[in-house]
Design a protein around this motif. Structure first.
Motif, PDB file in Angstrom:
ATOM      1  N   MET A   1       0.888  -1.185  -0.036  1.00 53.64           N
ATOM      2  CA  MET A   1       0.146   0.200  -0.112  1.00 53.64           C
ATOM      3  C   MET A   1       0.761   1.317   0.006  1.00 53.64           C
ATOM      4  SD  MET A   1      -2.853   1.479   2.874  1.00 53.64           S
ATOM      5  CE  MET A   1      -3.749  -0.200   2.468  1.00 53.64           C
ATOM      6  N   ARG A   2       0.481   2.252  -0.963  1.00 53.71           N
ATOM      7  CA  ARG A   2       1.271   3.346  -1.047  1.00 53.71           C
ATOM      8  C   ARG A   2       0.628   4.501  -0.487  1.00 53.71           C
ATOM      9  NH1 ARG A   2       3.306   4.140  -6.655  1.00 53.71           N
ATOM     10  NH2 ARG A   2       4.671   5.458  -5.931  1.00 53.71           N
ATOM     11  N   ILE A   3       0.883   5.419   0.379  1.00 51.40           N
ATOM     12  CA  ILE A   3       0.178   6.614   0.927  1.00 51.40           C
ATOM     13  C   ILE A   3       1.333   7.647   0.836  1.00 51.40           C
ATOM     14  CG2 ILE A   3      -1.278   7.569   2.717  1.00 51.40           C
ATOM     15  CD1 ILE A   3      -1.457   4.839   4.174  1.00 51.40           C
ATOM     16  N   VAL A   4       0.601   8.863   0.420  1.00 52.54           N
ATOM     17  CA  VAL A   4       1.545  10.088   0.245  1.00 52.54           C
ATOM     18  C   VAL A   4       0.815  11.258   1.343  1.00 52.54           C
ATOM     19  CG1 VAL A   4       2.125  11.978  -1.241  1.00 52.54           C
ATOM     20  CG2 VAL A   4       2.408   9.702  -1.900  1.00 52.54           C
ATOM     21  N   PHE A   5       1.557  11.703   1.914  1.00 54.09           N
ATOM     22  CA  PHE A   5       1.211  13.016   2.911  1.00 54.09           C
ATOM     23  C   PHE A   5       1.771  14.052   2.396  1.00 54.09           C
ATOM     24  CE2 PHE A   5       0.559   9.171   5.617  1.00 54.09           C
ATOM     25  CZ  PHE A   5      -0.511   9.669   6.183  1.00 54.09           C
ATOM     26  N   SER A   6       1.140  15.043   1.847  1.00 59.33           N
ATOM     27  CA  SER A   6       1.675  16.310   1.046  1.00 59.33           C
ATOM     28  C   SER A   6       2.385  17.137   1.925  1.00 59.33           C
ATOM     29  CB  SER A   6       0.557  16.882   0.503  1.00 59.33           C
ATOM     30  OG  SER A   6      -0.120  17.678   1.522  1.00 59.33           O
ATOM     31  N   GLY A   7       2.209  16.952   3.226  1.00 60.36           N
ATOM     32  CA  GLY A   7       2.930  18.306   4.097  1.00 60.36           C
ATOM     33  C   GLY A   7       2.089  19.467   3.576  1.00 60.36           C
ATOM     34  N   ASP A   8       2.944  20.618   3.805  1.00 59.16           N
ATOM     35  CA  ASP A   8       2.332  21.764   2.922  1.00 59.16           C
ATOM     36  C   ASP A   8       3.086  21.929   1.450  1.00 59.16           C
ATOM     37  OD1 ASP A   8       0.703  22.365   5.049  1.00 59.16           O
ATOM     38  OD2 ASP A   8       2.124  23.970   5.917  1.00 59.16           O
ATOM     39  N   ILE A   9       2.147  22.096   0.329  1.00 55.88           N
ATOM     40  CA  ILE A   9       2.860  22.214  -0.864  1.00 55.88           C
ATOM     41  C   ILE A   9       3.010  23.801  -1.082  1.00 55.88           C
ATOM     42  CG2 ILE A   9       2.363  21.639  -3.081  1.00 55.88           C
ATOM     43  CD1 ILE A   9       0.457  19.573  -2.090  1.00 55.88           C
ATOM     44  N   GLY A  10       4.139  23.983  -2.104  1.00 57.87           N
ATOM     45  CA  GLY A  10       4.238  25.100  -2.640  1.00 57.87           C
ATOM     46  C   GLY A  10       4.210  26.591  -2.179  1.00 57.87           C
ATOM     47  N   PRO A  11       3.881  27.324  -2.795  1.00 52.54           N
ATOM     48  CA  PRO A  11       3.164  27.524  -4.189  1.00 52.54           C
ATOM     49  C   PRO A  11       4.346  27.487  -5.026  1.00 52.54           C
ATOM     50  CG  PRO A  11       2.995  29.440  -3.293  1.00 52.54           C
ATOM     51  CD  PRO A  11       3.415  28.753  -2.020  1.00 52.54           C
ATOM     52  N   GLY A  12       3.780  27.339  -6.512  1.00 55.31           N
ATOM     53  CA  GLY A  12       4.985  27.231  -7.350  1.00 55.31           C
ATOM     54  C   GLY A  12       5.988  28.624  -7.493  1.00 55.31           C
ATOM     55  N   HIS A  13       5.441  29.548  -7.175  1.00 60.76           N
ATOM     56  CA  HIS A  13       6.070  31.077  -7.303  1.00 60.76           C
ATOM     57  C   HIS A  13       7.017  31.272  -6.135  1.00 60.76           C
ATOM     58  CE1 HIS A  13       2.272  32.296  -5.719  1.00 60.76           C
ATOM     59  NE2 HIS A  13       2.943  33.009  -5.106  1.00 60.76           N
ATOM     60  N   LYS A  14       7.493  30.353  -5.386  1.00 61.62           N
ATOM     61  CA  LYS A  14       8.023  30.674  -4.249  1.00 61.62           C
ATOM     62  C   LYS A  14       9.395  31.192  -4.822  1.00 61.62           C
ATOM     63  CE  LYS A  14       7.771  30.203  -0.421  1.00 61.62           C
ATOM     64  NZ  LYS A  14       7.298  31.240   0.778  1.00 61.62           N
ATOM     65  N   LEU A  15       9.833  32.284  -4.110  1.00 64.97           N
ATOM     66  CA  LEU A  15      11.385  32.932  -4.656  1.00 64.97           C
ATOM     67  C   LEU A  15      12.458  31.945  -4.342  1.00 64.97           C
ATOM     68  CD1 LEU A  15      12.651  35.444  -5.939  1.00 64.97           C
ATOM     69  CD2 LEU A  15      12.859  36.468  -3.362  1.00 64.97           C
TER      70      LEU A  15
ATOM     71  N   SER B   1       3.551   9.363  -8.517  1.00 70.75           N
ATOM     72  CA  SER B   1       1.979   9.238  -9.076  1.00 70.75           C
ATOM     73  C   SER B   1       1.619   7.686  -8.785  1.00 70.75           C
ATOM     74  CB  SER B   1       2.394   9.207 -10.690  1.00 70.75           C
ATOM     75  OG  SER B   1       3.190   8.142 -11.236  1.00 70.75           O
ATOM     76  N   ALA B   2       0.410   7.488  -9.038  1.00 70.82           N
ATOM     77  CA  ALA B   2      -0.159   5.991  -9.021  1.00 70.82           C
ATOM     78  C   ALA B   2       0.069   5.504  -7.432  1.00 70.82           C
ATOM     79  CB  ALA B   2       0.595   4.999  -9.979  1.00 70.82           C
ATOM     80  N   VAL B   3      -0.523   6.459  -6.433  1.00 72.55           N
ATOM     81  CA  VAL B   3      -0.456   6.066  -5.164  1.00 72.55           C
ATOM     82  C   VAL B   3      -1.983   5.495  -4.946  1.00 72.55           C
ATOM     83  CG1 VAL B   3       1.376   7.627  -4.611  1.00 72.55           C
ATOM     84  CG2 VAL B   3      -0.976   8.339  -4.220  1.00 72.55           C
ATOM     85  N   ASP B   4      -2.141   4.965  -3.823  1.00 69.01           N
ATOM     86  CA  ASP B   4      -3.301   4.449  -3.275  1.00 69.01           C
ATOM     87  C   ASP B   4      -4.064   5.533  -2.546  1.00 69.01           C
ATOM     88  OD1 ASP B   4      -3.071   1.402  -4.138  1.00 69.01           O
ATOM     89  OD2 ASP B   4      -1.403   1.617  -2.811  1.00 69.01           O
ATOM     90  N   TYR B   5      -3.411   6.365  -1.696  1.00 68.98           N
ATOM     91  CA  TYR B   5      -4.090   7.376  -0.807  1.00 68.98           C
ATOM     92  C   TYR B   5      -3.239   8.481  -0.956  1.00 68.98           C
ATOM     93  CZ  TYR B   5      -6.947   3.219   0.931  1.00 68.98           C
ATOM     94  OH  TYR B   5      -7.551   2.304   0.600  1.00 68.98           O
ATOM     95  N   LEU B   6      -3.900   9.633  -0.887  1.00 71.57           N
ATOM     96  CA  LEU B   6      -3.128  11.070  -0.879  1.00 71.57           C
ATOM     97  C   LEU B   6      -3.829  11.832   0.270  1.00 71.57           C
ATOM     98  CD1 LEU B   6      -1.437  13.211  -1.820  1.00 71.57           C
ATOM     99  CD2 LEU B   6      -3.122  13.846  -3.676  1.00 71.57           C
ATOM    100  N   VAL B   7      -3.071  12.306   1.099  1.00 67.05           N
ATOM    101  CA  VAL B   7      -3.601  12.993   2.301  1.00 67.05           C
ATOM    102  C   VAL B   7      -2.936  14.296   2.055  1.00 67.05           C
ATOM    103  CG1 VAL B   7      -3.699  13.365   4.776  1.00 67.05           C
ATOM    104  CG2 VAL B   7      -3.647  10.916   3.696  1.00 67.05           C
ATOM    105  N   CYS B   8      -3.786  15.277   1.682  1.00 69.16           N
ATOM    106  CA  CYS B   8      -3.379  16.547   1.382  1.00 69.16           C
ATOM    107  C   CYS B   8      -3.813  17.616   1.770  1.00 69.16           C
ATOM    108  CB  CYS B   8      -3.790  16.482  -0.413  1.00 69.16           C
ATOM    109  SG  CYS B   8      -3.076  18.199  -1.158  1.00 69.16           S
ATOM    110  N   GLU B   9      -2.725  18.679   1.975  1.00 74.36           N
ATOM    111  CA  GLU B   9      -3.403  19.884   2.857  1.00 74.36           C
ATOM    112  C   GLU B   9      -4.264  20.696   1.989  1.00 74.36           C
ATOM    113  OE1 GLU B   9      -2.006  23.455   2.485  1.00 74.36           O
ATOM    114  OE2 GLU B   9      -0.339  23.367   1.090  1.00 74.36           O
ATOM    115  N   ALA B  10      -5.130  21.442   2.652  1.00 82.60           N
ATOM    116  CA  ALA B  10      -6.150  22.319   1.828  1.00 82.60           C
ATOM    117  C   ALA B  10      -6.334  23.506   2.589  1.00 82.60           C
ATOM    118  CB  ALA B  10      -7.436  21.439   2.098  1.00 82.60           C
ATOM    119  N   THR B  11      -5.190  24.255   3.147  1.00 84.43           N
ATOM    120  CA  THR B  11      -5.458  25.416   3.689  1.00 84.43           C
ATOM    121  C   THR B  11      -6.190  26.520   2.796  1.00 84.43           C
ATOM    122  OG1 THR B  11      -3.573  25.038   5.012  1.00 84.43           O
ATOM    123  CG2 THR B  11      -4.281  27.269   4.816  1.00 84.43           C
TER     124      THR B  11
END
Length: 410
Positions: free
Chosen positions: A187-201, A210-220
């Protein structure tokens, strides 16, 4: 994996609020935490830090830490204080940042509790204890173990993990867990932590599997669109605030998180002054934590984008790092236009409070909140238009120009 062997996932923080991140994963063979963060914000949220953990700390086999921000790492010393003895896995840069951030968090708690206990003693109220002390933070640091991005590390029987660069903070990671399936596919699970954003200096773009079973993603920011602002556009907009403060011929006070937010501000202010787009003026970084964090960023500059520009900003002629309380107090004897960057970012602790106390009543002062202010924080109270606030027991009239510049949020 048999049905009764499925991992159990429990959420112990960052649910219906944006701080206190902590996930518990349990199987018959081990029990693991992803993050163990401090609750920040309103009084009722902060009080959660004093309660018992919803698990036995000595029953936890390991902790995997996504990044060093206090709302993800800040209860680790309490976990150790109450019996946890296992490894804490993190990237090398995260460990370096925690080595200054966790003792600083302990120092703030000790200082605030000492002040509160003096008032309690005068009023006949019971004395209180800090959540943890600096010796607990020091003991915690001995448990850290470094892991590199992309390398698989075995954390327990039938469990391995690897870090992916989350593009959020120096050393920040998403965590990919692979749990043995007992003869079936793992079983593959990913915990995103806090992501990005893409324009960070100062960061690269976020990465992940990719192709993980479960994704636990931040949603602030899951309920709204983030402004799509490039670093150049953000710098131009910051220049407007700086020029306004210079025209008022008063100080520009910036409450800022000591780690990364301060370093990004320094880069942008340096580039604006170098290009002649804003007047050159002294820039005071009045935070011992920000000073130590800046040295860590400089040491890891080859790991981040714009590392060369960061190095230049940190040795610029305008920059002054203050160390002692006396140097900090001397800043407010200056006149004319200058910049002060001080922690904390939401104005709830640290040296920023005496800069606000010394300047909020001045019509020619500008206070720029450099990020989101949670409900109940002094920063939010000021942004909501309070005409008077209480700081360190004194009521201060608010006559300064208070503005929000929420384009640095990670």
């Amino acid at each position: 994996m048999d049905r009764d062997q499925h991992p159990v996932l429990r959420f112990h923080g960052a649910t219906r609020c944006v701080t206190g991140s902590c996930y518990e994963i349990e199987t018959p063979h081990w029990r693991l935490l992803i993050d163990c963060g401090l609750f920040q914000g309103s009084k009722s949220e902060r009080e959660l830090n004093y309660g018992a953990f919803p698990f036995s700390p000595d029953a936890i086999d390991a902790v995997i830490l996504t990044h060093a921000h206090i709302d993800h790492s800040g209860l680790l010393p309490k976990l150790v204080k109450l019996g946890f003895l296992g490894p804490i896995y993190a990237t090398a840069a995260t460990i370096d940042l925690c080595s200054v951030m966790l003792p600083d968090a302990a120092h703030i708690q000790e200082t605030e509790v000492d002040y509160l206990n003096r008032r309690n003693a005068q009023r006949g109220r019971p004395l209180v204890e800090p959540i943890y002390r600096q010796e607990d933070a020091a003991a915690c640091m001995h448990l850290f173990r470094a892991a590199e991005y992309g390398d698989w590390t075995t954390a327990a029987q039938g469990l391995r993990f690897r870090f992916w660069n989350a593009g959020h903070l120096l050393g920040s990671s998403s965590v990919e867990l692979e749990i043995d399936g007992g003869g079936r596919s793992p079983m593959r699970i990913v915990f995103s932590g806090d992501i990005g954003p893409g324009h960070k200096l100062l960061q690269t773009d976020p990465q992940g599997p990719s192709a993980v079973d479960y994704l636990v993603c931040e949603a602030t920011y899951g309920s709204r669109d983030r402004p799509d602002v490039s670093p150049d556009r953000r710098r131009w907009m910051l220049g407007d605030v700086v020029r306004g403060a210079a025209r008022a011929n008063g100080p520009l006070i910036i409450p800022s998180f000591a780690v990364e937010r301060t370093q990004e501000l320094l880069v942008d202010l340096h580039l604006l002054m170098q290009a002649g787009e804003v007047p050159r003026a002294p820039i005071f970084v009045d935070s011992p934590l920000a000073t130590r964090a800046s040295a860590i960023f400089q040491r890891h500059a080859n790991e981040i984008e714009n590392g060369d520009v960061l190095r230049q900003a940190l040795i610029s002629a305008e920059l002054r790092f203050t160390d002692t309380v006396e140097q900090s107090k001397a800043i407010n004897r200056l006149t004319g236009f200058f910049v002060v960057i001080a922690a904390s970012g939401m104005c709830d602790a640290g040296r920023i409070r005496h800069h606000l106390k010394a300047n909020l009543w001045r019509k020619n002062a500008t206070v720029m909140m450099a990020g989101y202010q949670v409900q109940g924080s002094l920063g939010r109270i000021l942004l909501d238009g309070a005409r008077r606030v209480r700081i360190q027991g004194e009521e201060i009239e608010v006559r300064a120009n208070v503005t929000l510049f929420d384009l640095y949020s990670a």
